[in-house]
Design a protein around this motif. Structure first.
Motif, PDB file in Angstrom:
ATOM      1  N   ASP A   1       0.852  -1.186   0.000  1.00 22.78           N
ATOM      2  CA  ASP A   1       0.000   0.000   0.000  1.00 22.78           C
ATOM      3  C   ASP A   1       0.890   1.239   0.000  1.00 22.78           C
ATOM      4  O   ASP A   1       2.077   1.167   0.346  1.00 22.78           O
TER       5      ASP A   1
ATOM      6  N   ASP B   1      -3.529  -4.078  -3.209  1.00 26.66           N
ATOM      7  CA  ASP B   1      -4.824  -4.523  -2.697  1.00 26.66           C
ATOM      8  C   ASP B   1      -4.827  -5.972  -2.228  1.00 26.66           C
ATOM      9  O   ASP B   1      -5.895  -6.609  -2.145  1.00 26.66           O
TER      10      ASP B   1
ATOM     11  N   TRP C   1      -3.717   3.593   8.376  1.00 26.30           N
ATOM     12  CA  TRP C   1      -3.586   2.483   7.422  1.00 26.30           C
ATOM     13  C   TRP C   1      -4.719   1.484   7.631  1.00 26.30           C
ATOM     14  O   TRP C   1      -5.032   1.100   8.762  1.00 26.30           O
ATOM     15  N   ARG C   2      -5.311   1.058   6.550  1.00 27.88           N
ATOM     16  CA  ARG C   2      -6.488   0.178   6.640  1.00 27.88           C
ATOM     17  C   ARG C   2      -6.168  -1.188   7.244  1.00 27.88           C
ATOM     18  O   ARG C   2      -7.059  -1.856   7.772  1.00 27.88           O
ATOM     19  N   HIS C   3      -4.887  -1.605   7.172  1.00 23.60           N
ATOM     20  CA  HIS C   3      -4.502  -2.898   7.737  1.00 23.60           C
ATOM     21  C   HIS C   3      -3.668  -2.738   9.002  1.00 23.60           C
ATOM     22  O   HIS C   3      -2.869  -3.613   9.352  1.00 23.60           O
TER      23      HIS C   3
END
Length: 437
Positions: free
Chosen positions: A96, A171, A275-277
């Motif tokens: 990412d 992704d 951060w999405r993760h």
């Protein structure tokens, strides 16, 4: 330093290449220091670097084409598509990109630009088969500026370098679990992409890796809106009247990067992570490594931020000295060129730093290596037909050694795993010397 260039278009840039690379290698790798200059404008080429001590004279000639990369169709002298060495760990890797703004700080090099900003690549362990296309290596304009600064003006090379094949997918879904975090910082004047190979290797072995571009400290940083920031900090170094003043600016680079990474840690591991993760990160196990001044910044960051548990300096001068009090017994690895970074070889900051490090520590040097051995440069350079006989260590050995020792160090420091590789010399890596001053 003598550079041999196999590509047929290299003759015109040969002398500039040798002198520039010699100056860059000196910046944070030996007793002779240099800056990597670039213009502080939104576009336009970076200028050639200026050594604080004149670089050695260079003699250049084309090397044998036998070892060159396979030619691309239509041009018998052009290399085929470039690729990074494949990661060796058990995990697939995802990537990412984050663009962050620190509203609490003004950019130190271009105050008129406003708040300090960071571009960050995040490599992480991923579920096999997930994600889309493999992530790009770097934008073409960043590649052009980086090559131009080194005197490499073949018009085909920026596209080839930019399109270098990586092994991480956009992704991709993260692998289950929580993983230690490793921060990576590139050399002065060098884009973050040049540490991609190391980042992918660490991610494949179960680390989340955050590699930062520090705006105005690279030959080119392309922002999401398409603007390209060049190296105002390099110009600041070049503008200084003497070596002592230049070293003060470079110390400010190192401490400034410490502030960058403290901000990044806040944004990755704080109460509202960006951060999405972020759930994949174990915030209680954090390490940092860097090349050249990025390696010095690892020590600066540890001195400023107790959250960083271990550090690695890859061939960088400690312009900001290791504190006299040490680093609170946290482990540190110094991995550099031989003899350039051997004890008493000229960069006294390593001798001083070694004495001040107060935790588990190792001082390793690598025979036949050069300043850029610990980056993607050898792998990409060999495929372009660029050879430096003053640093004859092959790309394969450069990659293997860097991966092996950095991973072993973080496995020991962040995971508590045995690391026999760090106990002493091994026949598997005869180039690596254990220094015990």
């Amino acid at each position: 330093m003598t550079i041999f260039l196999r590509n047929r278009r290299s003759w015109a840039a040969a002398t500039a290449t040798a002198l520039t690379l010699a100056s860059l290698a000196a910046l944070a790798g030996t007793a002779t220091h240099a800056s990597a200059s670039g213009r502080a404008t939104a576009s336009g080429p970076a200028t050639a670097s200026t050594a604080l001590t004149p670089a050695p004279a260079a003699v250049l000639k084309p090397a044998s084409p036998a070892a060159s990369a396979s030619p691309a169709s239509g041009d018998p002298a052009a290399p085929a598509a470039l690729t990074l060495p494949r990661p060796t760990g058990p995990y697939a890797t995802g990537r990412d990109t984050l663009f962050l703004t620190d509203h609490g700080r003004t950019d130190p090099w271009v105050p008129a630009a406003g708040a300090r900003q960071l571009l960050v690549s995040l490599h992480y362990p991923a579920r096999p088969g997930s994600g889309g296309a493999t992530a790009p290596y770097m934008p073409q304009e960043e590649a052009r500026l980086m090559l131009a600064q080194r005197g490499l003006d073949d018009p085909e090379w920026p596209g080839l370098v930019a399109a270098t094949r990586t092994h991480s997918r956009n992704d991709a879904r993260p692998a289950p679990g929580r993983f230690p975090l490793v921060l990576l910082s590139p050399g002065f004047g060098t884009p973050r992409a040049t540490l991609t190979g190391l980042a992918e290797e660490l991610a494949s072995r179960g680390y989340v890796v955050a590699t930062a571009d520090h705006p105005y400290e690279s030959t080119g940083t392309e922002l999401p809106d398409g603007r390209v920031l060049t190296c105002a900090a390099c110009d600041e170094v070049d503008a200084q009247p003497d070596d002592a003043a230049r070293r003060e600016v470079l110390a400010a680079v190192s401490t400034g990067r410490a502030a960058d990474f403290s901000f990044l840690l806040d944004r990755l591991t704080g109460p509202r992570p960006v951060w999405r993760h972020a759930g994949s990160i174990d915030a209680h196990r954090v390490g940092m490594a860097g090349h050249s001044i990025g390696g010095a910044a690892a020590a600066s960051t540890m001195a400023a931020d107790r959250r960083v548990d271990a550090g690695v300096n890859l061939d960088g001068t400690f312009f900001d000295p290791v504190p006299a009090r040490g680093l609170d017994r946290r482990p540190f690895l110094m991995l550099g060129t031989d003899p350039g970074h051997a004890p008493g070889a000229g960069d006294t900051s390593w001798d001083e730093g070694w004495d001040r490090l107060d935790g588990f520590k190792r001082w390793l040097t690598v025979r036949d290596s050069g300043h850029f051995t610990f980056t993607d440069t050898p792998a990409i350079g060999e495929q372009l037909g660029i050879v430096d006989p003053d640093a004859p260590l092959s790309a394969a050995r450069s990659t293997t050694i860097t991966r092996a020792y950095v991973t072993a160090f973080f496995d020991r420091s962040l995971r508590g795993r045995p690391a026999r590789l760090l106990e002493g010399p091994t026949p598997a890596h005869p180039e690596v010397l254990f220094q015990r001053p």
